[in-house]
Structure formats: structure tokens, C-alpha cells
Design a protein around this motif. Sequence first.
Motif, PDB file in Angstrom:
ATOM      1  N   SER B 109      -5.045  -4.464  -0.454  1.00 13.94           N
ATOM      2  CA  SER B 109      -4.925  -5.838  -0.871  1.00 13.94           C
ATOM      3  C   SER B 109      -4.358  -5.721  -2.533  1.00 13.94           C
ATOM      4  N   TRP B 111      -4.351  -8.039  -5.908  1.00 11.51           N
ATOM      5  CA  TRP B 111      -4.315  -9.387  -6.606  1.00 11.51           C
ATOM      6  C   TRP B 111      -3.482  -9.335  -7.993  1.00 11.51           C
ATOM      7  N   THR B 112      -2.698 -10.445  -8.124  1.00  9.38           N
ATOM      8  CA  THR B 112      -1.896 -10.455  -9.457  1.00  9.38           C
ATOM      9  C   THR B 112      -1.727 -11.889  -9.756  1.00  9.38           C
ATOM     10  N   ASP B 113      -1.338 -12.340 -10.801  1.00 13.55           N
ATOM     11  CA  ASP B 113      -0.877 -13.586 -11.236  1.00 13.55           C
ATOM     12  C   ASP B 113       0.362 -14.249 -11.065  1.00 13.55           C
ATOM     13  N   TRP B 117       4.095 -12.852  -8.467  1.00 15.92           N
ATOM     14  CA  TRP B 117       4.283 -13.039  -7.111  1.00 15.92           C
ATOM     15  C   TRP B 117       5.361 -12.578  -6.315  1.00 15.92           C
ATOM     16  N   HIS B 131      -2.969 -11.367  -2.971  1.00 12.16           N
ATOM     17  CA  HIS B 131      -3.734 -12.275  -3.426  1.00 12.16           C
ATOM     18  C   HIS B 131      -3.538 -12.895  -4.634  1.00 12.16           C
ATOM     19  N   LYS B 132      -3.604 -14.012  -4.696  1.00  9.36           N
ATOM     20  CA  LYS B 132      -2.953 -14.842  -5.595  1.00  9.36           C
ATOM     21  C   LYS B 132      -3.841 -15.203  -6.825  1.00  9.36           C
ATOM     22  N   GLU B 133      -5.258 -15.095  -6.734  1.00  8.22           N
ATOM     23  CA  GLU B 133      -6.304 -15.316  -7.736  1.00  8.22           C
ATOM     24  C   GLU B 133      -6.403 -14.029  -8.759  1.00  8.22           C
ATOM     25  N   VAL B 134      -7.092 -14.185  -9.789  1.00 11.84           N
ATOM     26  CA  VAL B 134      -7.397 -12.962 -10.569  1.00 11.84           C
ATOM     27  C   VAL B 134      -8.558 -12.997 -11.038  1.00 11.84           C
ATOM     28  N   PRO B 138     -12.806 -13.067  -6.982  1.00  8.79           N
ATOM     29  CA  PRO B 138     -11.952 -13.310  -5.866  1.00  8.79           C
ATOM     30  C   PRO B 138     -11.760 -11.667  -5.092  1.00  8.79           C
ATOM     31  N   VAL B 139     -11.807 -10.718  -5.716  1.00 12.29           N
ATOM     32  CA  VAL B 139     -11.950  -9.259  -5.232  1.00 12.29           C
ATOM     33  C   VAL B 139     -13.258  -9.190  -4.610  1.00 12.29           C
ATOM     34  N   TRP B 142     -13.240 -11.282  -1.399  1.00 13.50           N
ATOM     35  CA  TRP B 142     -12.618 -10.664  -0.304  1.00 13.50           C
ATOM     36  C   TRP B 142     -13.525  -9.357   0.291  1.00 13.50           C
TER      37      TRP B 142
END
Lengths: 706, 706
Positions: B109, B111-113, B117, B131-134, B138-139, B142
Motif C-alpha cells: 500500500s 499513502w500519498t496526498d 494521486w 490510499h488517499k489519506e496521509v 491511516p497507516v 490499515w
Amino acid sequence: MARARWGGHPWLVLLCAYAWGHPKSLDQRDDVRNCSISPPYLPVTAVNTTARLTALRQQMYTQNLSAYIVPDTDAHMSEYIGEYDQRRVWITGFTGSAGVAVVTMGKASLWTDSRYWTQAERQMDCNWELHKEVGTTPVVTWLLTEIPVGARVGVDPFLFSIDSWESYDVALQDYDRELVSITVNLVDLVWGSERPPVPNEPIYALQEAFTERKNMTCFSGTEDCFVLNHSELDFWPSCDEDFRWSTWQEKVAGIRSQMQKHPEAPTAVLLSALDETAWLFNLRGSDIPYNPFFYSYTLLTDSSIRLFANKSRFSSETLQYLNSGCTGPLCVQVEDYGQVRDSVQAYTSGDMKVWIGTSYTSYGLYEVIPKAKLLADTYSPVMVTKALKNSKEQTLLRASHVRDAVAVIRYLVWLEKNVPQGTVDEFSGAEQLEKFRGEEDFFSGSSFETISASGLNAALAHYSPTKELHRKLSSDEMYLLDSGGQYWDGTTDITRTVHWGTPSAFQKEAYTRVLIGNIDLSRLVFPAATSGRMVEAFARKALWDVGLNYGHGTGHGIGNFLCVHEWPVGFQSNNIAMAKGMFTSIEPGYYLDGEFGIRLEDVALVVEAKTKYPGTYLTFEVVSLVPYDRNLIDVSLLSPEQLQYLNRYYQIIREKVGPELQRRQLQEEFSWLQRHTEPLTARAASTASLAPLVTVSVLTILGWSV
Amino acid sequence: MARARWGGHPWLVLLCAYAWGHPKSLDQRDDVRNCSISPPYLPVTAVNTTARLTALRQQMYTQNLSAYIVPDTDAHMSEYIGEYDQRRVWITGFTGSAGVAVVTMGKASLWTDSRYWTQAERQMDCNWELHKEVGTTPVVTWLLTEIPVGARVGVDPFLFSIDSWESYDVALQDYDRELVSITVNLVDLVWGSERPPVPNEPIYALQEAFTERKNMTCFSGTEDCFVLNHSELDFWPSCDEDFRWSTWQEKVAGIRSQMQKHPEAPTAVLLSALDETAWLFNLRGSDIPYNPFFYSYTLLTDSSIRLFANKSRFSSETLQYLNSGCTGPLCVQVEDYGQVRDSVQAYTSGDMKVWIGTSYTSYGLYEVIPKAKLLADTYSPVMVTKALKNSKEQTLLRASHVRDAVAVIRYLVWLEKNVPQGTVDEFSGAEQLEKFRGEEDFFSGSSFETISASGLNAALAHYSPTKELHRKLSSDEMYLLDSGGQYWDGTTDITRTVHWGTPSAFQKEAYTRVLIGNIDLSRLVFPAATSGRMVEAFARKALWDVGLNYGHGTGHGIGNFLCVHEWPVGFQSNNIAMAKGMFTSIEPGYYLDGEFGIRLEDVALVVEAKTKYPGTYLTFEVVSLVPYDRNLIDVSLLSPEQLQYLNRYYQIIREKVGPELQRRQLQEEFSWLQRHTEPLTARAASTASLAPLVTVSVLTILGWSV
């Protein structure tokens, strides 16, 4: 209330950098102790603490303690402390409001700040060492020299904030000493019959008129609402909006709703600050000076409400008002105040999660909640919700400020007549003011100790006159009055500084720059959720421009018949972001040590600002309604926008306070108000004249709107 | 450099709330992957990571790990990351500058802002979830769904700041998963021969001309010093003052002196940030894009100096310059870069205390220092001392800004001629600017990736054009240029926004309000030691007044041939208080999503302000010397004081840059400068006229000094 998290009382934080004046030499004076001679010299004001210390040490011995710390707060981190809680005063003899005492088997020491050094030398006997630093570090440093490795240092965990406990704990642990929580207060054990009784005055419910918004109609432009128009701004009244809760049942439902929506799903909120419980239930008491509170805690769970307070203090009507005795989720179970720790501990033995405000919850409660069952925020949801006044509360607070303005104006008129006759001093003046306030509807005492300070006294922090020690008011000196009232509908706090003679050019300049700071912050437009810390410099800029400043904060929240210094609103870094419906004081000042002090303080409501381009912006609506001293304003320093704002504010004072003065047939005061709210012009400070027209023309040339 | 303590790169922090633009729908596009069909669709830009992941999982299995976190930083929390450290890029295929990857045995996975995207969908294959949170939460959330209780999560502790480690550690511990420090990086193990080589370019010493203050004479009013006079202020040059250290031996002595004076008596300072070591030894390298640094650590003790870097990279002259090989307290022992952890661990086995800056020290070093042997400040004494430029550094930084202004002015003149012909785009423009900067003495590359943005692109955060993707510059659009150079004598950073055609009234208003913000903060007078956070709202007020704002910070420190975003100076809450000798950018802006962006950025030196009444007050002296766009200034919005300040600034530009243009025989540019620095008047924006006299008369009526 105090929040030890921030190192002391909010008012102390606000004032801490005031000029303290110059402590005089204590050598050879007969009003202070001299412990360096044999036998020691003790003034009559000194308290003999030998027996008290012996008894305390006996208790310490029983508990196997090498030291015992006696702080200056109560179990609720209150700003003002009831006599019942004055443990540090009793054990030391020293009555100052700030100071920490530590007793070892061989020594006893007090730490206090420079305001109190002389007072401590007057009141303490030679059992006590005076230490002139403050904070945890000097206390721990001293302890390390006095007690051996492995020694136990006892404290009453209810008298320590979580941060304060942890600060001592970490520092002592680093050097292999142990901080020990002793839940029975050892000073209380030896205080015995000398101790003032537990407060037992009735706890009462506020009248519905001061809580519920039933039958309230309010439209823009009516008496209840201010609608200001200046430049590109409109201030909207909050009257027409959906507002929060009024009855305690609505408040309970609202807080429970916040619990349910919280991602960590707390099952309960624990309320430790006295104003939290008072606000939640619309209950008041009189246990604490200046604050209408009663000793209490609340454990509000998703299915029950437990109010910890002495049940005998509630009338049957009040118990009925609380639905006490039933068992549903909207029935209040009144439990004994002293049961709170055990009850919280028992509650958290289940699969629960308790939401607390860490800034003011004592370590004594914190330590019984398992960390996995704790939801720790700086402020509880009650504290944050309380900060956002509903439309009824806003209306009530405004109304109390109109009546408070009447009292202050009556006092200013009275001073104008009596000061030149040399018959007024700081103390008698403060008494006269309290008399005027006492004639106002719903008055319930001062909201803090009046600062009535003439000449150089106004440059001293925390100065308040006494019957014995005060200064005469004079037309040759500036006079600073910082005072407020508790009314059933609101709490007030206002500072005005006046001069009845001929102020110096520097006094006028300093006063005007303080005024500009007040104006510039009051009329500032800023985005919603801006922190006060980010904008408070607008209150300082006019002073900074010429190398002047003030050493205290710029403002604090205020309650509805609650704390005059109400957290968490204000302009400091530990305050929460500004939001519509909050009230804050705005109070820049300037202090010249040994000469004079200036402070101009108003209470203001945070309201929406209508901006040229759409967006959620805020500004302030000032609800204190007393004109500033024209004699001290140098109009040439004001920009056209500042002047326009000031004149608009004066217009509002006329509209709000004028009719009230007339209704009360206070004709002299009405005339005074008219004189003192005449529009100021760029060229003429003291009288209204043709000048405004001239100014308008000149400004039009420059493209300014007036 | 980046400081993960603050949640990311400083520039990201500064820009994070910019309007990001509207991500387009990704359905049916052939430039992005589609993992929902079978077989999945992958664009040619996607990287096949199957083998890489298999190899990584084999390493994880060997270490008994259920998950492995690959962050986006290097071991020094650098702002820009060398290719050698692009582990997250290699394992994911995604080249964006921000993003965290986590690999479990079954999933992978990222995660980036929102900026990235689309890019991630283009570059990642279907092994990866986007994954669209930072942030940590969120990590961790998950991870909790993917790995069982008791599972081990591996990380390279050198790639985690202390705060970042602790944040993961606490969150995982709460749910019975374990964060495990694995000092061998598992991605490096599988990267193999594809990995770029360890940087091995020479490490070189700065020429004496750019470090030592020998033979430097500097008096008020000479070329080296700015003496501004306006209203009640004087800006003093720092030339005549006793200033800090220049040679590395003096710097070492100075830091040791701070160690000795510190109450906790540290025996060593550990330097982790690359600019700390570069600054201390006056050494530079080229390991990192845009920053003249080399991979290194320093352990400066009271009796030794250990520089951790590859010894083969030093010439014999440089080793001699460092007194390397000898053993005295002013001899530098060069040790292998990879030895630092073992050396620090060995050092702290003795009775030592190591002083570190917690904001940028990796957990990999932090974890080997026993807590009792640690003196942890947010910033090391080197970081704080570096922020206070000595007189030589000030002179050098000023000089580099004069030459940088020449390059920017040449570019603006070139644009004025070429844009109307339609031959310039964002990318070719940026290349032309770099060409002009390259012709300046001491130029050593850009200080960051140029933001050359036309029209709506200027409203996008982090926008930089590429050879493939760019927009044509046009007289119908605004153009924003944010760029800077690395020169041997200083680092520059300037933003100008221009319009060659007819801007809309709103564009002019917004531009002018941004300019007013820049002016009002630049000319602010404030007490010494004021935090930037307290005053940055002065750069916003003119926008706030009408409901506009910007979502980024207001400025950052800058170095002397060091970081363009140099901590810890700036206007954010984690910056240190303002002090004389600091340099900061001042850069308000305004961004209208999908339309245009405005930013006006100058670099300014913090100088003493002479105030009417005595006191230690500061203000700014702007050292960026490029005029603003007259075409976009609505002079009617400026107050007389703002106008006066602006014209005084233009006068200084003429005095400083004019002679340099003439010396270089850049006559066209000189004429352009004269035209663009004509005094502005209240009534005429574009031309100088008689208006100033009229204005002065009117203002005199109002009592203003002009």
C-alpha cells in the motif's frame, strides 16, 4: 479557575510580566522577621507554626515520607481558593495567593514570586526558609540537597494537575527519589478544629429566565441585537440562529451526542472543574470567592448522571429539578463529594472509556483511570461547548453589560465630582463602585477583587487597595479601575483609565496607543478558527511602533454568571481557536514602573463578519459600553478608520446605555454620557465642532470612505 | 532539509493548503492503471514491482516481520532526497516526493496526498493499493486490519524521526503490535545493482572569501550596508558589531563554549542534519539536489571532533584544512559514515552527555543513547547559531541578492519582449532564467525546482513545468515565478507575479492586497524575541479585510549557500523567536483555484529598529531587490505609510542594483529598472507625475509625515 497546566492562575499568567515595583530593603525594618539574629526577631504579623510543623512531621513519619509538598490550589485547579482549602496558608502563615511549601523532617521552605517576598517575611516565622524562584525545578533542586537517594516525597494527588505531578515525578525519578500519592491530606489531618468548616450553603438552580430560551423572540435591529455597520462590515446578531442547549437536560443530551459521535466512543465524561458542573446543571453555589460555584464533580455516562456533592445542600425543589431519586438516563444521582475517586475507579473497571480535560483534572482522579480507558483532551467537551454561548446567553451577557455600564458610569460621574475635593481614596472608591453595582438588578457580588489603583500603584501587578493601605485619588494622577460584577445573567469585567487634570503628553500618547490597540483588535476581520495568539499583536502594534509594550496577555474568556476568567477562550497559545459565539476580553495596556499604568479592557463577542468576497470570517462586537477618557485621547494619532470605528462605538453606547439611564432618571449621568460620547474629530478631541465636515472633505480627496 | 517532526518537508508545510486543483476522473483513461478489470490494464508508465516485492517479502520473512514500512525521507530528514535514498520510489514505482509505502506478506500500500494521486495511478502496477489519506493514523489503522495481534512491523530506524517513530510505536503498542528497529535496510538488500551508487563527488572547503571576515571593513552608508530611513525608524547595519565565528575552528570553539555554559554540562553535540556539518566545517558537496551538502554526521565532543563521511572524498588539501590526522581537540578525525551509530553508542558508554536536536535526529541514533546521557533540545546549538548570520554572512547574502536581482530583472525584461510574440512557455522560460542566473558570479545551480506557472497553473501547489508538460506564457494571463539560486556567497529565493496585458480589477485588488501584506510585515516594528507566529497575520490582514486569505505559511529561513528553506527561522509555531541577524522570506499570496495565483516573496534580514522610546526592537530589511509589477498595483488601496515604504524600497533597489546593471552595461535592463522603480503616487500608478506634491499637501493637513 486556575489551570495548573499553564503554570498558575490565568490571571497570574495574564499579569505575570507586569512591572512588580521595587522591593525595598528589609534590613532593620521592624515589620519583617529577622532570623539571622539570636533570638530571631518576629513582627506581630508572624504566625507561630512550630506546633503545626511538629504535627505534620509526625504524620509524615507515619507515612514514611522524607518530604511533603503543600501546593496552593484546590482539587479543581480553581483560580480562587476557598478558605477551607487554604492549606498552604495555614501551614506557613503566609496568606499570599501564590506559593508552594515543602516540609522535610528538618526544614520547611516556601517558594513564591517577587510580589509576595515582603509579605512572606512579615507573616512567616523562622521555621520557614523563603525561596525566591518559582516553578518545579527550584523545588526539586532544593529537595535533592535535603533528602537522600531512595527518599519518598509525599503529595496529595488531588492538589496536583496531571502535568504538575508528571513534572515532579520525572524530575525526582531521574535522581532516584520517589513521588508518592497520599490520598489523605496530611495538612488536613493536623489542621483539626482550626480548619474552616466545609462550605454548606445551599446549592441552587438558576431561574428559568436566566437559562431557557423559551418565548424568546429576537430580530435584527431590536433591543436585543446589535447591528453595526461600518466600512465593509456588518455584524450579525446571533438571534435568528439555531442555538445550543439551555436546560440541563438539553445540555446533557448535547454532550452525550458528542460522546456518541466521537471516533473513540467514550462512554463517559468526567467533569472536574467547578464551572463545568455549574454550567451543565444550571446550578450555582457560593463556596468559592468571586465565583458562584460549589464543590462538585460530575460523571456523565451514556446511561447515567452522577453528581458528586453533599446531598444535604440541595433543597427538595432542587433535587426535584434534578430528577434526583429516579434511575433513568436523565435522572441525576447525587453521590457524596468524597466518593468520586472510588466511583470513577469502580466505573472504569468495566469496558468503559472516560473523556477528561487534562488541563484541570487532578492527578488524584487521573491515576485511577487505566490509560486504555482514558480519552484525554486538553479540555472536556463541556468546557469547549460552554465557550460557545447560545443566543440566550449572548443576550443575557449583553444585558448584564448594559447594567454594568450604568454602574461604572455612575461611579465615573461620582469620581469626577468627588476626586477634586480630595475625599476619595482607592479603597473608598472601590466600595462606592460596589455600592453602585449593588443597586443593579441581579447583582451577586464582584467577579474578582477590584483593582482600584491611582498613580504609580496602577503599574503594579495584582494591586488592590485595602482599608489600611491605599492611595488618595487626585486630579494630578491617572487612575486605573479594573473591576467586574457577577450578575445572574452574566459576568462582567471592564477596565478604564482616567485623568481628571492635565495629563502629560507622554501619558496621552501612551493612552491613545493603548486605545488604538484595543480598537485595531476589536475591528479586526479574521478567518473563522483563527487562534487568538495569531491576532493579539494587532493590540500591540501601535505601542510597538514607538518602542512600548505590555507584559501581560491580551484577553480571556468570560462566563454567564460563571468565571470572570473563563477557559479556554483567549489570546494565548493554550487557548482554543476563535469561533462565533465566544466572549473574550480585549485588554491592552501600558505600565511605567513607579509612575502610572494604563489598561483599556472591554468584553467582546465573536461574531460573523460580512466581507466583500464570500467566506467565513469573524470579527468582534464589543459589549462593554463605557466611553474612554477624552482627556487622554490624542486624536491626531488615530487613523480615519480608527476614528470612524470609535465614533460608531460611541454611537452604540448612546443607543444602548442612554435609554437605560433615562429610564432610571439618572439625568446627570445621561448628560455625562452625551458629553463623553460626542463624536471625536481628527482635529478636536474634547468638543464636537465643525471639524468632522472638514475632515470628511480631506479624506474624500484621498479616496477614503468615512 | 525536511523535519519529519513537523509532518513533512518545510516546503510542503508551507504549501500544504494551496488549492490543489481538481483531480480529473480516472475512468476509461489510458494513461492510468485499471486494476478492476481482468487482466488489469497498465499504462506504459507503470513499473513492474512483482519481483521487487517478492524479494522484499523474502527479507521480511527472514526477519520475522509481518509488515515493513518504507518512508520517503533519508537518514538526515533532508528536504530533498538523493537518488541513492529513493527507496520508496524504487519499491513502488511512484516518483512523487511525498508518500509512505507499507508492504505486508499479502498486500502493498501507498499513502500519498492529492497532488500525487493521478501520478501514482500512472506509475504503480496493480501490486499496490493507493490510499488517499496521509499521516500515521491511516497507516496504523490499515495495518491493524492486515496483521494479527503480536505481529512485528519492521522499520529502518534511520529513516524515522524520533517523533515519527514514537507515534507509530505508541499506536501499534496500544493494539499489541510491535514496532521493530531493523538497522539493515531491507529495501537496500533487494535493490542490488539497480541502486544508484553512493555519491562520491569531492567534498570541498569554501574559499576563504566566502567564510572569513578578515580585512572586512564596513561602515554605515557604504555599499555593504543598508541604512534605511523612514518615519520614526532607522535600520542599522550589523557591520560594526562583534559577530560570531567564521572559520570552522572558531565555530567549533563557539559551540564548545555553549556546551560548557549549559547547566546540564553536555560533553558532546551530535549533528545529524546535513547542513549542520556543512556549516560547521565550511564544507560543501553535491550529494543532494539543490543543496550543496554531503552525507555526513558530526560528533563534536569537548576534546575531539569526529566527522563521519567517506574519507576518500576529501582531497589531501581538504584533509589538511581539517587538520585531519592529528589528535588534538582542534583536529578532525574523519571516520566512516556507516560507523556513526557504533561510535555514538561507544561514546555514550562513558560518563558522557550528548546534546541533540530532536527535530531531525533519526531514531536510529537516538535509540543508542541512554536517556540519562541525552540532552534533547528541539534544535542543536549549531542549528540555532547558524540561524544568526554574522556580519560577513550578512554581507555575502546581500551581495548574492544583488546579483540574483540582475538575473531576475534580465529575465523579466526578456519576458516583456518575448511573451507577446508567443514564443515562451513555462519550461523554456525557466530554462532562460537559469541561463541568466548561470551568467552571474559564483552561481552553483538552482536552490530548488523553479515554479514557473502561468494562469491557472499558478494556483496549484508544487507546480513545476516539464519539457513535456507546460503552458505557454501569454499577455492575457498572470505569470508566477518562484525561483532561487545557490551562489557560493548565498542562497536566494524570490517570487514575483506579473501580467503583461490588462489584468482584471479583482486581479489588481488581490495583487495589491498581497503586496500590502508583504509591506506591512516587512515594515513592522516588534520587540526582540517575538515569535514569527505572533506577527505573521500582518501579512494577511489586507486580504482578510475583504474575505481573502492564503493557505500556506508566510516565510522560512534561508542559508548562506545552504538550505533555501533553512530551519529553525520563520513564521510558524515551531520556529524559534526572531533575533537580529536572522534571514527569513516574507511571502504572502493569493490563489484562485482554476484561475490564477499570486505570490510576492522577498528575503529579509532581521535588524534592530530605532524606536521613539528606548527599547530593543526589531524590524526587517528586505534584501531581495526586484520591483513589483506596476501593472498590478492599485495604488488607491495603499495607505500613505505603505506608499512611502514602497517608494523607499524602490529607491534602495535603484541604489543597489542600478550601478551593477550599469557596470555590466545592461543598459536596457537599467532603463527598465528606472521605469519600474519610478516613485508611485496616490493617484497615478503607472507614471511619475506631479501627484506626489499634491499628496504631500493633503497628508500634511492630516498631520501625517511623508
